[in-house]
Design an enzyme around this catalytic site. Structure first.
Site, PDB file in Angstrom:
ATOM      1  N   ASP A   1      -4.509  -6.352   4.882  1.00 13.48           N
ATOM      2  CA  ASP A   1      -5.599  -7.155   5.447  1.00 13.48           C
ATOM      3  C   ASP A   1      -5.687  -8.526   4.772  1.00 13.48           C
ATOM      4  O   ASP A   1      -6.268  -9.449   5.323  1.00 13.48           O
ATOM      5  CB  ASP A   1      -6.941  -6.425   5.278  1.00 13.48           C
ATOM      6  CG  ASP A   1      -7.029  -5.205   6.175  1.00 13.48           C
ATOM      7  OD1 ASP A   1      -6.527  -5.278   7.311  1.00 13.48           O
ATOM      8  OD2 ASP A   1      -7.576  -4.168   5.746  1.00 13.48           O
TER       9      ASP A   1
ATOM     10  N   ASN B   1       0.844  -1.202   0.000  1.00 11.76           N
ATOM     11  CA  ASN B   1       0.000   0.000   0.000  1.00 11.76           C
ATOM     12  C   ASN B   1       0.876   1.247   0.000  1.00 11.76           C
ATOM     13  O   ASN B   1       2.109   1.144  -0.012  1.00 11.76           O
ATOM     14  CB  ASN B   1      -0.962  -0.016   1.190  1.00 11.76           C
ATOM     15  CG  ASN B   1      -0.219  -0.114   2.499  1.00 11.76           C
ATOM     16  OD1 ASN B   1       0.512   0.781   2.878  1.00 11.76           O
ATOM     17  ND2 ASN B   1      -0.371  -1.251   3.183  1.00 11.76           N
TER      18      ASN B   1
ATOM     19  N   LYS C   1       8.733 -17.159 -10.706  1.00 11.81           N
ATOM     20  CA  LYS C   1       8.009 -16.025 -11.271  1.00 11.81           C
ATOM     21  C   LYS C   1       6.806 -16.507 -12.094  1.00 11.81           C
ATOM     22  O   LYS C   1       6.948 -17.408 -12.925  1.00 11.81           O
ATOM     23  CB  LYS C   1       8.977 -15.230 -12.164  1.00 11.81           C
ATOM     24  CG  LYS C   1       8.422 -13.920 -12.607  1.00 11.81           C
ATOM     25  CD  LYS C   1       9.405 -13.212 -13.527  1.00 11.81           C
ATOM     26  CE  LYS C   1       8.647 -12.228 -14.383  1.00 11.81           C
ATOM     27  NZ  LYS C   1       9.395 -11.817 -15.555  1.00 11.81           N
TER      28      LYS C   1
ATOM     29  N   LYS D   1     -13.723   0.760  15.573  1.00  8.06           N
ATOM     30  CA  LYS D   1     -12.411   0.102  15.718  1.00  8.06           C
ATOM     31  C   LYS D   1     -11.957   0.093  17.167  1.00  8.06           C
ATOM     32  O   LYS D   1     -11.349  -0.874  17.637  1.00  8.06           O
ATOM     33  CB  LYS D   1     -11.366   0.797  14.831  1.00  8.06           C
ATOM     34  CG  LYS D   1     -11.464   0.307  13.396  1.00  8.06           C
ATOM     35  CD  LYS D   1     -10.560   1.009  12.429  1.00  8.06           C
ATOM     36  CE  LYS D   1     -11.064   0.668  11.017  1.00  8.06           C
ATOM     37  NZ  LYS D   1     -10.427   1.424   9.970  1.00  8.06           N
TER      38      LYS D   1
ATOM     39  N   LYS E   1     -11.481  -3.718  18.495  1.00  9.48           N
ATOM     40  CA  LYS E   1     -10.104  -4.179  18.700  1.00  9.48           C
ATOM     41  C   LYS E   1      -9.653  -4.036  20.152  1.00  9.48           C
ATOM     42  O   LYS E   1      -8.487  -4.258  20.456  1.00  9.48           O
ATOM     43  CB  LYS E   1      -9.168  -3.405  17.773  1.00  9.48           C
ATOM     44  CG  LYS E   1      -9.600  -3.505  16.305  1.00  9.48           C
ATOM     45  CD  LYS E   1      -8.496  -3.202  15.350  1.00  9.48           C
ATOM     46  CE  LYS E   1      -9.015  -3.226  13.928  1.00  9.48           C
ATOM     47  NZ  LYS E   1      -7.982  -3.555  12.959  1.00  9.48           N
TER      48      LYS E   1
ATOM     49  N   PHE F   1      -4.508   2.976  14.650  1.00 11.52           N
ATOM     50  CA  PHE F   1      -4.723   4.048  13.677  1.00 11.52           C
ATOM     51  C   PHE F   1      -5.860   3.670  12.736  1.00 11.52           C
ATOM     52  O   PHE F   1      -6.089   2.489  12.473  1.00 11.52           O
ATOM     53  CB  PHE F   1      -3.442   4.295  12.864  1.00 11.52           C
ATOM     54  CG  PHE F   1      -2.551   5.330  13.496  1.00 11.52           C
ATOM     55  CD1 PHE F   1      -1.924   5.062  14.700  1.00 11.52           C
ATOM     56  CD2 PHE F   1      -2.364   6.567  12.900  1.00 11.52           C
ATOM     57  CE1 PHE F   1      -1.121   6.013  15.308  1.00 11.52           C
ATOM     58  CE2 PHE F   1      -1.558   7.528  13.497  1.00 11.52           C
ATOM     59  CZ  PHE F   1      -0.940   7.242  14.707  1.00 11.52           C
TER      60      PHE F   1
HETATM   61  N1  CTP Z   1      -4.081  -3.553  11.831  1.00 14.67           N
HETATM   62  C1  CTP Z   1      -3.410  -4.623  12.362  1.00 14.67           C
HETATM   63  N2  CTP Z   1      -3.371  -5.799  11.675  1.00 14.67           N
HETATM   64  C2  CTP Z   1      -3.995  -5.934  10.487  1.00 14.67           C
HETATM   65  C3  CTP Z   1      -4.684  -4.842   9.950  1.00 14.67           C
HETATM   66  C4  CTP Z   1      -4.705  -3.654  10.651  1.00 14.67           C
HETATM   67  O1  CTP Z   1      -2.838  -4.494  13.447  1.00 14.67           O
HETATM   68  N3  CTP Z   1      -3.928  -7.082   9.866  1.00 14.67           N
HETATM   69  C5  CTP Z   1      -4.120  -2.293  12.606  1.00 14.67           C
HETATM   70  C6  CTP Z   1      -3.442  -1.124  11.930  1.00 14.67           C
HETATM   71  O2  CTP Z   1      -2.085  -1.064  12.257  1.00 14.67           O
HETATM   72  C7  CTP Z   1      -4.233   0.043  12.482  1.00 14.67           C
HETATM   73  C8  CTP Z   1      -5.615  -0.513  12.621  1.00 14.67           C
HETATM   74  O3  CTP Z   1      -5.452  -1.910  12.749  1.00 14.67           O
HETATM   75  O4  CTP Z   1      -3.778   0.426  13.763  1.00 14.67           O
HETATM   76  C9  CTP Z   1      -6.436  -0.223  11.404  1.00 14.67           C
HETATM   77  O5  CTP Z   1      -7.638  -0.872  11.552  1.00 14.67           O
HETATM   78  P1  CTP Z   1      -8.302  -1.698  10.350  1.00 14.67           P
HETATM   79  O6  CTP Z   1      -9.703  -2.004  10.780  1.00 14.67           O
HETATM   80  O7  CTP Z   1      -7.525  -2.840   9.931  1.00 14.67           O
HETATM   81  O8  CTP Z   1      -8.255  -0.620   9.283  1.00 14.67           O
HETATM   82  P2  CTP Z   1      -8.404  -0.899   7.806  1.00 14.67           P
HETATM   83  O9  CTP Z   1      -7.311  -1.805   7.333  1.00 14.67           O
HETATM   84  O10 CTP Z   1      -8.495   0.421   7.173  1.00 14.67           O
HETATM   85  O11 CTP Z   1      -9.749  -1.721   7.863  1.00 14.67           O
HETATM   86  P3  CTP Z   1     -11.155  -1.519   7.210  1.00 14.67           P
HETATM   87  O12 CTP Z   1     -10.990  -2.183   5.916  1.00 14.67           O
HETATM   88  O13 CTP Z   1     -12.033  -2.241   8.164  1.00 14.67           O
HETATM   89  O14 CTP Z   1     -11.403  -0.050   7.201  1.00 14.67           O
END
Ligand code: CTP
Length: 407
Positions: free
Chosen positions: A282, A213, A292, A340, A344, A326
């Protein structure tokens, strides 16, 4: 009020130079040692002798007039100062500093210093509002300069509006607060062990391709730098980025979400605060090819599986740790951030709308809202470093409140 600091006052040319004379006097009366550099145009308004008499020091204006042969004056002054104050700061010096121009004694000294630089602009209201001036102010702000905003009122040019140099008493107060804050700040996180995750993760498809990303790691690295300055013991766990980790942090480099999960859990028990500012993927490809992937006719379909949610897993495991997550959102920031926080089991969610100016990926500024059990705190647009400090200050307040509730 006893400043007891070395202040280099840079006076640039505008009618407010007369107020800089009063400012010099007030700074000296507050116990500061003051040296003055004047621009050529500032000398048109008030003679250097005035500043010499008030500061009881030589006044400088010519880069090539070296008063002591063993020293290079602008470097010496740049190193000498605990703080540089540009007051009044004209549109010209703001423009020069924002663009790295060094063509006189003040501008060369400003580029050579490592001391904090404060600017107190004073100019006509339309000049101050001009997009070029506002752009330069934002650039300097991102570079770490601080501003003492001009006041509103009658301006020497006849207009009434924003552009008047802040009153000398107020400027001295702001400078005093700056030093008072730095003393308190250096011990704010003393004895605290802080784990910070930063940057993106990289989920490999084959040996040459990956999913990732746009995270640059700037916010996480600013958090690590701020935590070190606030006296913490810092472990920085970072995905692949191009910036250097701050000196003094324990640095753990990781690539994938899985590696980050393992690294964070390996240090979690000893941590007091964990900040999950990393943009963790995610999803990851279910299958990682050994070789490859060769192109074929038609579409390519890859199947992804969920990665472990690191923050959630920490929320389930935590006992004494304060957990900061975050949320980078593009819509419904409040709704998603609150969700969140609970989902969490975090103690704080720092949320921003990445589509807003100054808050996106790769910028040096951020405008965040802090969500905790006790409510929402919206911070103004700040440099990432300043935002980082505010986040830790809020975390400490929350931790103290929790501690008091328990005892
Ligand atoms: N995070 C994490 N592990 C993951 C994904 C995210 O620890 N596998 C943490 C990030 O570091 C951040 C927070 O979770 O602190 C973000 O929340 P998240 O719900 O995962 O945000 P998005 O990825 O934006 O999810 P969504 O698609 O639900 O908006």
């Amino acid at each position: 009020m006893n400043l007891g600091k070395k202040i280099l006052l840079c006076v640039t040319g505008g009618i407010a130079v007369y107020k800089a004379a009063a400012l010099t006097s007030k700074l000296v009366q507050s116990g500061a040692e003051v040296k003055v550099i004047m621009s050529e145009s500032a000398k048109e308004f008030v003679a250097p002798l005035t500043f010499q008499a008030l500061s009881r020091q030589d006044v400088y204006w010519d880069t090539f007039d070296e008063k002591e042969s063993s020293k290079i004056a602008h470097i010496d002054l740049a190193d000498w100062a605990d703080l540089i104050l540009v007051a009044p700061a004209t549109a010209n010096i703001i423009g020069k500093l924002a663009n790295g121009i060094a063509d006189d004694m003040i501008s060369t000294t400003l580029l050579a210093t490592k001391a904090p630089v404060w600017l107190a602009p004073a100019m006509n209201v339309h000049m101050y509002d001009h997009p070029a001036v506002q752009r330069n102010i934002l650039t300097l702000f991102e570079d770490g300069c601080r501003f003492i905003e001009p006041g509103e009122g009658y301006l020497a040019c006849g207009y009434v509006g924003k552009g008047r140099l802040e009153e000398p008493e107020k400027i001295v107060e702001i400078i005093h607060d700056h030093f008072a804050q730095s003393i308190n700040e250096s011990s704010l996180l003393k004895g605290k062990r802080i784990v910070i995750t930063a940057g993106p993760t990289r989920e490999m498809v084959d040996p040459v391709r990956f999913f990732s990303n746009r995270s640059t790691g700037k916010m996480g690295y600013a958090l690590a730098e701020a935590a070190l300055q606030l006296g913490a013991d810092v472990t920085l766990i970072s995905g692949p980025v191009t910036i250097q980790p701050p000196a003094g942090a324990h640095y753990i480099e990781v690539l994938s979400a899985e590696e980050m999960y393992a690294a964070v859990h390996s240090v979690f028990n000893q941590a007091d605060i964990v900040v999950k500012s990393a943009a963790v993927a995610d999803y990851r490809p279910i299958e990682v090819m050994d070789h490859k992937l060769k192109k074929k006719d038609g579409n390519l379909v890859l199947e992804f599986e969920r990665t472990k949610d690191i923050l959630k897993s920490l929320g389930e495991k935590k006992d004494h740790q304060f957990l900061i997550g975050f949320a980078a959102e593009t819509t419904k920031v409040e709704e998603y951030a609150k969700a969140k926080l609970h989902k969490k089991n975090a103690d704080m969610i720092v949320a921003n709308n990445v589509t807003e100016t100054g808050s996106g990926f790769g910028t040096d500024t951020n405008k965040v809202s802090i969500f905790t059990e006790s409510g929402i705190r919206q911070l103004p647009l700040l440099s990432k470093h300043e935002a980082a400090k505010e986040i830790f200050k809020e975390a400490i307040t929350q931790m103290r409140n929790k501690h008091e509730e328990r005892s």
